[in-house]
Scaffold this active site. Structure first.
Site, short mmCIF file in Angstrom:
data_model
loop_
_atom_site.label_atom_id
_atom_site.label_comp_id
_atom_site.label_asym_id
_atom_site.label_seq_id
_atom_site.Cartn_x
_atom_site.Cartn_y
_atom_site.Cartn_z
N TYR A 40 21.99 -82.71 -10.41
CA TYR A 40 22.12 -82.08 -11.73
C TYR A 40 20.83 -81.36 -12.11
CZ TYR A 40 23.22 -81.53 -16.69
OH TYR A 40 23.45 -81.00 -17.93
N SER A 62 19.68 -77.43 -19.70
CA SER A 62 19.58 -78.83 -20.06
C SER A 62 18.11 -79.22 -20.05
CB SER A 62 20.35 -79.69 -19.03
OG SER A 62 19.97 -81.05 -19.09
#
Length: 249
Positions: A161, A148
Site C-alpha cells: 500500500y 494517503s
C-alpha cells in the site's frame, strides 16, 4: 457536515474511480451537487448502479455508472474511446480507487502485492495517460489523485500500500511539473488523506476507534476546494487528516 465549498460545475464532466461507496461516493455527491455530470467508475456493478440510481432519483443528478477495472490498460483505453464517441470530453478526473492487504511482508503472496500495486499505482497512471493527453489537446482540465499519509510515512503491514501510494505521489508531482510546461490550464492535485470512517477502514479493522477517524465528506470538500482555485493558480498538494492522526507527519 455542511458543504464547505460552493462551486458551480454546470456543463463540466467528471469521472470518479472507486466512486460507488466511501470517499468516492462522497466526492461524487459533491460534484453532482455542483451540477457536474459524473461518471462513477467501479468494479462493483450492483452497488454502483444502485448508488447512481438513488442519487439521480433523490437529487436529479446526472450520474451514471461505468463498470471498469482500472488495472486493465486495454479496458481503460476502450472506456475513453467510448467517451470520445459519445462526445463526452472529460474535464475532471478523480483517481480514488484503492485496495489494501494488511499483512506482514513475510506472509504476502505475489498475487496480493500485484493487486494492491496495480490498483493503487498502475490504475491511476493508466487513467492519467488517457486523460492528460486529451486535456492538453483541449487546453484545460483538472486531475486529482487521492493519496494517503502512507505516501509520506509508512508503518508495519503496509508494504504494498505504501509503495503504491508513494509511487502515485511521485507520479503526481511529475505530472504537475509537466502540466506547468505543457498546458497552464491543467490543474494537478494530490490529496493526502488521513484515516476516514469508510468501509475501506471499517471492513478491514472492525474494532477501529471511529471517533479518531474523519468523515469522508471532509476530504471530499478538500477536493472541491482544489477544484475551486481560479485559473492561473493551483493546489499541487492538500493534506487532510484527523487531529488525532498518528501517521502524520
Amino acid at each position: 457536515m455542511g458543504e464547505a465549498v460552493r462551486l458551480d460545475l454546470e456543463g463540466r464532466n467528471a469521472l470518479v474511480t472507486g466512486g460507488a461507496r466511501g470517499l468516492g461516493a462522497s466526492i461524487t455527491r459533491r460534484l453532482a451537487r455542483a451540477k457536474a455530470a459524473v461518471r462513477v467508475v467501479d468494479v462493483r456493478r450492483e452497488e454502483g448502479e444502485k448508488f447512481c440510481a438513488r442519487l439521480s432519483e433523490e437529487e436529479g443528478a446526472d450520474v451514471r455508472f461505468l463498470e471498469l477495472d482500472v488495472r486493465d490498460p486495454e479496458a481503460v483505453e476502450a472506456a475513453f474511446r467510448g467517451l470520445d464517441e459519445a462526445s463526452w470530453p472529460l474535464d475532471i478526473l478523480v483517481n480514488n480507487a484503492a485496495v489494501d492487504v494488511s499483512k506482514p511482508i513475510e506472509h504476502l503472496s505475489a498475487e496480493e502485492v500485484t493487486r494492491v500495486v496495480s490498483t493503487n499505482l498502475l490504475g491511476p497512471m493508466y487513467m492519467c495517460l488517457e486523460t492528460y493527453r486529451r486535456m492538453v489537446a483541449r487546453g484545460g482540465g483538472h486531475i486529482v489523485n487521492i493519496l494517503s499519509t502512507a505516501s509520506n510515512r509508512t508503518w508495519t503491514e503496509a508494504g504494498p500500500y505504501s509503495a503504491g501510494k508513494s509511487g502515485l505521489r511521485a507520479f503526481t508531482h511529475t505530472l504537475f511539473k509537466e502540466a506547468q510546461r505543457d498546458c497552464i490550464g491543467i490543474g494537478i492535485t494530490g490529496v493526502i488523506a488521513g484515516g476516514m470512517e469508510t468501509p475501506f477502514v471499517t471492513e478491514r479493522f472492525p474494532d477501529a476507534d471511529t471517533s479518531k477517524l474523519q468523515s469522508p465528506d471532509i476530504v471530499a470538500d478538500a477536493v472541491m476546494c482544489a477544484l475551486s482555485v481560479p485559473e492561473g493558480s493551483v493546489m499541487p498538494e492538500v493534506v487532510v487528516v484527523p487531529r488525532s492522526e498518528s501517521s502524520w507527519p
